[in-house]
Structures are given as C-alpha cells and as structure tokens.
Design an enzyme around this catalytic site. Structure first.
Site: not given
Length: 418
Positions: A47, A50-51
C-alpha cells in the site's frame, strides 16, 4: 462489443473490451501482488508503494502527474488489496495515450524521493487512524486476523503506523523489484478504443518492465476463532463468518448465489427476518470473498447493545436453516440479482475494466458475459446447499467491536452454528 487479448513479448497481457456507445475509456494496470506477499516486518509496504508511485518520476513531479491527467478532464487513482495492486484512470477516448504514458511512467520511473516518503508516512498514519476510528471497517481487519492468525493474508492492508514509519526506501525498491514484473501484470481497458492501437501503445510504454519476479506466497491456512474489542459506541459491529471458496472453485458461483439468497438484498432471509420482522438491526448483509487458494464467507450486522443478545441466536438459526434447504422462488430471485449485477457491469467502463483484469489473473482468460450468465443459471438447489454445507462445516470466526456485554461466548455461538 468485442473482447480481445494480446500477450506482449515481455509477458505483459493486454485485454480490452470495445464499447462504441460511450465516449470514455477506463484503463489500468493490475499487478498480482498485495498484502499476502509481504514479510511481517514490512506489512503495509504494498500500500505504501502504491502511494509513493504518484509522488514523482524522473520526468514528472507529483504535481505534474495530477495536473496532466486533470488537464484532459481525466481521473487517476489506485488501490491495494490482499492479492492485487491496481493503478487505473478514466479519460475521454482521445486521451488514452496520455493516461497510458502516465501510468507507465509511475510504474517504471518513480524516484521514491526521501522527503516525499517522509510526508507520505504521515499521510498513511492518518489513514490508519481514520480506519481505526471507523468500526464498521476495522471489524473486517479483526475478522481477517482471527480467521488467518499469524499469516500474511490475515494482516491489515494498511499495516501499522509503527511499521510504516520504519520502512526504508530500499525496502520499497526491493519489494517493487521482486514483484512488479510484466508476467504478473495485466493492462486492461474498456470503452471506446481499438484493441490493436491500444496494444501498440502498451508495448511501447511498458518496455522497461522486468520479465522476472518472485511470485511465491505462503499458502493460506484458515483457522477460525474470535476477536472482541470493547468500545464505547452506540452500535455493536459484528461479523460472523467461515472459510469460503477460492476464485476458481467450481462451486464458487453457487456460494455467491447462496450469499445473495441469505443476505444479499431486501428480500433476503436475513434482511426480512432480522430487520423487517424483528427490527433488530439497521444493516445486515452477507458476502462471499474469494482468494487464490481460499476465501471467506461473512455476515455483517450492526445492532444496538440491547438487541445483541436476541440478534445472534436468530442470525445463527437463519444460517443453519438456509443450509438445510432453499426454496425455488428465493433461489430464482438470488440468481436474477447476480445476473443483473453481471449485466450492469457492462454499463460501467471502470467496473468492466477491473473485471477483465481480475479474470485474466484468476482464469487466464476473460469470461464472456454469456458464460458468466450460464454459470449462474446452472446453479441449482443442490449446488447451493452443497456449497453452504461445505462452508458451514468450517470453524466459525467471530469479530465484534462495541459494547459487548450481550454477546455470548464464542463456544456458544459455535454450538449454535454446528
């Protein structure tokens, strides 16, 4: 409307669905990597990556990425699950090349600037805090952890604030280098576009992807159990569930019909008996969520503290009765709901795009709409009851957040479901 697939020389698969009746195109890259591919010391790195992909490349700043997509009226976003990470955009049909170029850039040339990383750690810590403040969301993380304790698939997608603060830039680069490879990616698009032209765009844009990756993950072992968290809330958030079925299991469509029949709409058994007839909840529903090698079958209920003691026995009773037999009328309604949802997907380019990408990852090919409808039509009473009995034979998992004095013991709940 036509669906076409091309595999490029580096192993990247490209799938499109041409929809001439719309003026837009939804497109993106779905990477077969997520939380279950993480080591415990970097839980949340998928995650975080992804950011960070949006925080600047060798030729675009984070601001330039946002301005360039919005200059053509498009939108750009991403999301991470336990098995996939997706980067997707929706643009007008004339601007497909812009969106492809941006997504290809962030997946191949992101710089992972240290200052940006420090800022994003703070942002994600706030996201984790927001999730913790949303009990009807966090109860599912609690359920997942209780169902698969000590396993990557049981860990939260966001990770913890402590781990996120400790993850180094090199660990993100290592994770990306091991998992972001062309054979593990699907480029999908749906809307007003030409497949051959789109495949040529993809081939030119994604030529720098690695062709080798580490694709292993720990096999999921469903355990079952419980998680309880006392909180001073107005409502109790309760999830009761079992091990479900994997994506490609022959009875998965039957389990989906069973879930719809049990708690998939206002005519479902749980809604009618527990909300309409008894007034014990505002929200109650069930769902079947598949993974590669396992799945979960869950029932969620939000109820008041004083209704909890009456709710749980009724919920367990409805689950047992459904496994013992279903009626023709309710079976027909459930199948009609699933077929309508399948056909309605065709009206959304973004939903169709994601559906195609997932099908390529799961089945190795896109499923035609007639084939999906036929699989639903083929579900009969025996299949529904068989799928439910198989699921209910597993050890239950119970997760609850809120004022829990009225919640009976785990053993008592398990006996009711046995």
């Amino acid at each position: 409307m036509t669906v076409e697939v091309t595999q490029l020389s580096n192993g990247l698969r490209v799938v499109t669905h041409r929809m001439d009746s719309v003026e837009t195109v939804s497109l993106g890259v779905w990477v077969n990597v997520g939380t279950r591919h993480e080591a415990p010391e970097v839980n949340g790195v998928a995650h975080l990556l992804e950011h960070m992909a949006f925080k600047g490349t060798k030729r675009r700043s984070a601001r330039a990425i946002a301005e360039e997509i919005e200059a053509v009226g498009g939108s750009l976003n991403a999301h991470t699950t336990r098995e996939f990470t997706a980067y997707h955009a929706t643009v007008l049909k004339a601007d497909v090349a812009v969106a492809v170029d941006i997504i290809a850039d962030i997946l191949q040339h992101s710089v992972f600037d240290e200052a940006e990383l420090d800022r994003e750690r703070v942002v994600i810590a706030q996201e984790i805090g927001e999730a913790q403040d949303t009990p009807d969301d966090v109860v599912y993380d609690n359920f997942q952890e209780a169902a698969f304790p000590g396993q990557p698939i049981g860990r939260p997608i966001l990770g913890s604030a402590e781990i996120i603060r400790a993850i180094k830039r090199g660990q993100i680069l290592d994770y990306m280098g091991r998992h972001y490879a062309a054979p593990r990616m699907v480029v999908a698009a749906a809307g007003n576009l030409d497949h051959r032209a789109f495949a040529r765009l993809a081939e030119a844009a994604f030529g720098e992807l690695s062709v080798a990756s580490v694709n292993g993950f720990d096999a999921a072992v469903y355990r079952g159990g419980e998680f309880r968290e006392e909180r001073d809330l107005e409502q109790v958030h309760l999830v009761v569930g079992f091990e479900g079925l994997p994506n490609a299991h022959p009875d998965f469509f039957a389990l989906s019909v069973a879930s719809t029949l049990l708690g998939g709409g206002m005519s479902s058994r749980l809604f009618q008996e527990i909300r309409e007839n008894r007034g014990l909840v505002y929200s109650i529903y069930s769902f079947a969520a598949p993974y590669t090698d396992t799945g979960i079958f869950c029932i969620y209920a939000g109820t008041g503290e004083s209704q909890l003691a009456e709710l749980v026995p009724l919920l367990c009773d409805e689950v047992r009765k459904t496994a013992d037999g279903v009626g023709d009328a309710e079976l027909g309604r459930a199948k009609a709901q699933l077929k309508a949802g399948t056909l309605m997907t065709l009206e959304s380019t973004s939903a169709r795009c994601e559906q195609l990408a997932r099908q390529l990852h799961v089945y190795g090919r896109p499923l035609s709409v007639p084939e999906m409808v036929a699989r639903i039509d083929a579900v009969d009473r025996d299949a529904v009851e068989r799928a439910l009995r198989r699921t209910l034979a597993t050890k239950p998992t119970v997760a609850a957040v809120g004022p829990l004095d009225g919640l009976e013991s785990y053993d008592a709940i398990a006996r009711r479901l046995g």
